[in-house]
Motif scaffolding. Structure first.
Motif, short mmCIF file in Angstrom:
data_model
loop_
_atom_site.label_atom_id
_atom_site.label_comp_id
_atom_site.label_asym_id
_atom_site.label_seq_id
_atom_site.Cartn_x
_atom_site.Cartn_y
_atom_site.Cartn_z
N VAL A 129 -5.64 -5.02 7.00
CA VAL A 129 -5.78 -3.80 7.80
C VAL A 129 -4.39 -3.20 7.87
O VAL A 129 -3.46 -3.85 8.37
CB VAL A 129 -6.32 -4.12 9.21
CG1 VAL A 129 -6.33 -2.86 10.07
CG2 VAL A 129 -7.71 -4.73 9.12
N LEU A 130 -4.23 -1.97 7.39
CA LEU A 130 -2.92 -1.37 7.24
C LEU A 130 -2.71 -0.19 8.20
O LEU A 130 -3.65 0.58 8.45
CB LEU A 130 -2.73 -0.87 5.81
CG LEU A 130 -2.96 -1.91 4.70
CD1 LEU A 130 -2.78 -1.26 3.33
CD2 LEU A 130 -2.01 -3.10 4.86
N ASP A 131 -1.49 -0.07 8.72
CA ASP A 131 -1.16 1.08 9.55
C ASP A 131 -0.74 2.25 8.68
O ASP A 131 -0.82 2.19 7.44
CB ASP A 131 -0.09 0.71 10.59
CG ASP A 131 1.26 0.35 9.97
OD1 ASP A 131 1.46 0.62 8.77
OD2 ASP A 131 2.12 -0.18 10.69
N ALA A 132 -0.27 3.33 9.30
CA ALA A 132 0.06 4.54 8.56
C ALA A 132 1.22 4.34 7.59
O ALA A 132 1.37 5.10 6.63
CB ALA A 132 0.39 5.67 9.54
N ARG A 133 2.02 3.31 7.82
CA ARG A 133 3.16 3.02 6.92
C ARG A 133 2.77 2.11 5.77
O ARG A 133 3.60 1.77 4.93
CB ARG A 133 4.29 2.38 7.71
CG ARG A 133 4.81 3.21 8.88
CD ARG A 133 5.72 2.37 9.74
NE ARG A 133 5.03 1.18 10.23
CZ ARG A 133 5.64 0.08 10.65
NH1 ARG A 133 6.96 0.02 10.64
NH2 ARG A 133 4.94 -0.95 11.07
N GLY A 134 1.51 1.64 5.79
CA GLY A 134 1.08 0.70 4.76
C GLY A 134 1.43 -0.73 5.08
O GLY A 134 1.34 -1.60 4.20
N MET A 135 1.79 -1.00 6.33
CA MET A 135 2.12 -2.35 6.76
C MET A 135 0.89 -3.03 7.37
O MET A 135 0.12 -2.38 8.09
CB MET A 135 3.24 -2.35 7.79
CG MET A 135 4.60 -1.93 7.25
SD MET A 135 5.34 -3.18 6.16
CE MET A 135 5.09 -2.43 4.56
N ALA A 136 0.73 -4.31 7.09
CA ALA A 136 -0.42 -5.05 7.61
C ALA A 136 -0.26 -5.31 9.10
O ALA A 136 0.77 -5.84 9.55
CB ALA A 136 -0.58 -6.37 6.87
N VAL A 137 -1.27 -4.93 9.88
CA VAL A 137 -1.30 -5.23 11.30
C VAL A 137 -2.38 -6.27 11.61
O VAL A 137 -2.42 -6.82 12.70
CB VAL A 137 -1.55 -3.97 12.15
CG1 VAL A 137 -0.39 -3.00 12.00
CG2 VAL A 137 -2.85 -3.29 11.75
N ALA A 138 -3.24 -6.53 10.63
CA ALA A 138 -4.32 -7.50 10.80
C ALA A 138 -4.93 -7.76 9.43
O ALA A 138 -4.50 -7.18 8.41
CB ALA A 138 -5.39 -6.96 11.76
N ALA A 139 -5.91 -8.63 9.39
CA ALA A 139 -6.67 -8.88 8.16
C ALA A 139 -8.07 -9.31 8.53
O ALA A 139 -8.30 -9.92 9.59
CB ALA A 139 -6.00 -9.93 7.29
N VAL A 140 -9.01 -8.98 7.65
CA VAL A 140 -10.43 -9.33 7.82
C VAL A 140 -10.79 -10.30 6.71
O VAL A 140 -10.32 -10.18 5.58
CB VAL A 140 -11.32 -8.08 7.71
CG1 VAL A 140 -12.78 -8.45 7.83
CG2 VAL A 140 -10.93 -7.07 8.77
N SER A 141 -11.66 -11.28 7.03
CA SER A 141 -12.10 -12.20 5.99
C SER A 141 -13.53 -12.65 6.24
O SER A 141 -14.06 -12.51 7.35
CB SER A 141 -11.19 -13.44 5.95
OG SER A 141 -11.45 -14.30 7.06
N ILE A 142 -14.14 -13.16 5.18
CA ILE A 142 -15.38 -13.92 5.31
C ILE A 142 -15.13 -15.30 4.74
O ILE A 142 -14.35 -15.47 3.80
CB ILE A 142 -16.58 -13.24 4.61
CG1 ILE A 142 -16.31 -13.09 3.11
CG2 ILE A 142 -16.90 -11.91 5.25
CD1 ILE A 142 -17.54 -12.67 2.32
N THR A 143 -15.77 -16.29 5.33
CA THR A 143 -15.57 -17.69 4.96
C THR A 143 -16.91 -18.37 4.74
O THR A 143 -17.86 -18.13 5.50
CB THR A 143 -14.80 -18.43 6.08
OG1 THR A 143 -13.55 -17.77 6.30
CG2 THR A 143 -14.54 -19.88 5.71
#
Length: 257
Positions: free
Chosen positions: A209-223
């Motif tokens: 999950v990326l902010d306006a700068r393209g930096m990751a603030v989170a991530a989503v996954s399935i397991t």
């Protein structure tokens, strides 16, 4: 007048109190005083005094001869704005991802060299995943961790490598050069995979999950089960969820860190 007594643990009163609160673990229904002292390095006299004071604020409560976290800690946790805002923005996308895949869904945020899980939806008929909301895992051996490392400043990956890559399973990547190449590949394709690197029998696919700068603030996954989960097949669905959350937090001006 300064006391001449020194504990092996934190030196300030606040530090010692926080150390005691942080010493409770998910598997502990209650914890004895001796165990808390062993985990924190705080003397029994000091620990008992602090626990008694914390109990007046309902931060902890005594149960028999042990202690457990009190309702105040739960209430304060729910007030944390960063996690609450992110979870609210992510909720519909995580629900859609769960409905589309039936797998266990995670939402995690970066914290130093680790990831912290802030949401989890248990899958149907899948493996029992040890993760929990508020739980931590090393970034280098998890799908969400690798997805975020690929979209964070290079210094973050350097910190992970400097902390050491511990082999958790036979398939954990512990060679710094191999991990660095894998993170570069994740950055190119837009999603990360994990195949039994953190837990035997489990695989996952994750997207940042990326902010306006393209930096990751989170991530989503399935397991899911390593021998059943087709990570390449489900990658587009995971990426779609992550992109939806990214757009939502950008539109709302919410930049969780």
């Amino acid at each position: 007048m300064r006391s001449t007594h020194r504990d092996d643990g934190p030196n300030s009163v606040v530090g010692r109190a926080f150390a005691l609160l942080s010493a409770f673990r998910p598997e502990d229904p209650e914890v004895g005083l001796a165990t808390l002292c062993r985990r924190t390095g705080i003397s029994k006299t000091t620990a008992h005094r602090l626990l008694r004071e914390l109990s007046t604020w309902d931060a902890v409560e005594q149960v028999g001869r042990g202690w457990r976290l009190g309702m105040t800690m739960f209430e304060l946790g729910q007030l944390a704005p960063r996690q609450r805002g992110l979870r609210e923005a992510a909720a519909p996308f995580l629900a859609d991802l769960f409905q589309a895949t039936g797998q266990t869904v995670h939402l995690a945020v970066p914290d130093g060299t680790e990831v912290v899980y802030v949401q989890k939806i248990d899958g149907r008929g899948g493996p029992e995943v040890a993760s929990r909301i508020g739980g931590r895992m090393p970034a280098y051996c998890t799908g969400v961790g690798k997805a975020m490392l690929a979209h964070l400043p290079a210094e973050r990956l350097a910190e992970v490598l400097a902390a050491g890559l511990v082999r958790r399973t036979p398939r954990t990547v512990v060679a710094p050069r191999l991990l660095t190449r894998e993170i570069a590949a994740v950055r190119d394709r837009g999603y990360a995979e994990e195949h039994e690197e953190s837990t035997v029998g489990i695989a996952c696919v994750a997207a940042p999950v990326l902010d306006a700068r393209g930096m990751a603030v989170a991530a989503v996954s399935i397991t899911g089960w390593a021998n059943r989960l087709d990570t390449a097949r489900f990658a587009p669905a995971v990426r779609t969820a992550a992109l939806g959350i990214s757009r939502t937090i950008r539109a709302g001006g919410d930049r969780p860190r």
